[in-house]
Scaffold this motif. Structure first.
Motif, PDB file in Angstrom:
ATOM      1  N   SER A  90     -49.631 -50.229 -63.708  1.00  0.00           N
ATOM      2  CA  SER A  90     -49.176 -51.601 -64.147  1.00  0.00           C
ATOM      3  C   SER A  90     -49.064 -52.104 -65.593  1.00  0.00           C
ATOM      4  O   SER A  90     -48.472 -52.915 -65.948  1.00  0.00           O
TER       5      SER A  90
ATOM      6  N   TYR B 271     -49.966 -53.515 -59.355  1.00  0.00           N
ATOM      7  CA  TYR B 271     -51.137 -54.159 -59.424  1.00  0.00           C
ATOM      8  C   TYR B 271     -51.739 -54.442 -58.141  1.00  0.00           C
ATOM      9  O   TYR B 271     -53.183 -54.261 -57.952  1.00  0.00           O
ATOM     10  N   ASN B 272     -51.179 -54.842 -56.990  1.00  0.00           N
ATOM     11  CA  ASN B 272     -51.652 -54.910 -55.666  1.00  0.00           C
ATOM     12  C   ASN B 272     -52.364 -53.603 -55.381  1.00  0.00           C
ATOM     13  O   ASN B 272     -53.315 -53.606 -54.600  1.00  0.00           O
TER      14      ASN B 272
ATOM     15  N   GLU C 176     -53.500 -51.069 -57.055  1.00  0.00           N
ATOM     16  CA  GLU C 176     -54.519 -50.703 -57.860  1.00  0.00           C
ATOM     17  C   GLU C 176     -55.843 -51.538 -57.420  1.00  0.00           C
ATOM     18  O   GLU C 176     -56.974 -51.097 -57.497  1.00  0.00           O
ATOM     19  N   ILE C 177     -55.482 -52.797 -56.946  1.00  0.00           N
ATOM     20  CA  ILE C 177     -56.654 -53.562 -56.277  1.00  0.00           C
ATOM     21  C   ILE C 177     -57.028 -53.182 -55.302  1.00  0.00           C
ATOM     22  O   ILE C 177     -58.191 -53.048 -55.000  1.00  0.00           O
ATOM     23  N   ASN C 178     -56.311 -52.580 -54.146  1.00  0.00           N
ATOM     24  CA  ASN C 178     -56.700 -52.303 -53.112  1.00  0.00           C
ATOM     25  C   ASN C 178     -57.471 -50.787 -53.342  1.00  0.00           C
ATOM     26  O   ASN C 178     -58.390 -50.406 -52.485  1.00  0.00           O
TER      27      ASN C 178
ATOM     28  N   TRP D  38     -59.079 -50.158 -55.906  1.00  0.00           N
ATOM     29  CA  TRP D  38     -60.572 -50.550 -56.472  1.00  0.00           C
ATOM     30  C   TRP D  38     -61.576 -50.947 -55.229  1.00  0.00           C
ATOM     31  O   TRP D  38     -62.789 -50.571 -55.211  1.00  0.00           O
ATOM     32  N   ILE D  39     -60.865 -51.643 -54.491  1.00  0.00           N
ATOM     33  CA  ILE D  39     -61.615 -52.196 -53.447  1.00  0.00           C
ATOM     34  C   ILE D  39     -62.079 -50.886 -52.383  1.00  0.00           C
ATOM     35  O   ILE D  39     -63.149 -51.280 -51.938  1.00  0.00           O
TER      36      ILE D  39
END
Length: 134
Positions: free
Chosen positions: A63, A120-121, A123-125, A127-128
């Protein structure tokens, strides 16, 4: 993103030829022709860099590269609008080519925004998930 680099090769060729024609046939105010030519050179560099970053971001699905692609896209959109409506002398063929280039860039920006949001979503998922299973 496939047709736009091919279009911009033709665009810069037409723009340089029209600049030479205008330089030979029209009287420019002092230093105006040099400034427009330097700006065209910067526009070429920004466009090539933009394509490289966009291609890299697309292949690596990162991203951050897509975000830089979007930032460079706004500079190219401004340059296209400048060469279509604000330069010293404007030919009809320049207006036509700049409007086509503007359309390509707007489509690429829309696609890049959608891609950026998707990546971006993702990458956030990821990371979570990493934080959850540590």
């Amino acid at each position: 993103m496939f047709f736009n680099p091919i279009f911009f090769i033709l665009y810069f060729f037409i723009e340089i030829i029209s600049f030479i024609v205008k330089l030979l046939n029209l009287k420019y105010p002092s230093n105006s022709a040099q400034i427009e030519l330097v700006c065209l050179g910067f526009f070429m560099i920004i466009t090539i860099t933009r394509y490289y970053i966009g291609n890299l971001g697309n292949k690596t699905e990162t991203s951050q590269y897509i975000l830089f692609f979007l930032i460079f896209s706004f500079f190219t959109i401004y340059a296209l609008l400048y060469y279509a409506f604000m330069q010293t002398y404007i030919l009809k063929i320049e207006v036509i080519f700049n409007c086509i280039g503007f359309g390509f860039n707007v489509l690429e920006v829309i696609g890049a925004i959608l891609t950026f949001l998707s990546l971006y979503n993702l990458e956030i998922n990821i990371w979570i998930l990493k934080m959850t299973y540590k």
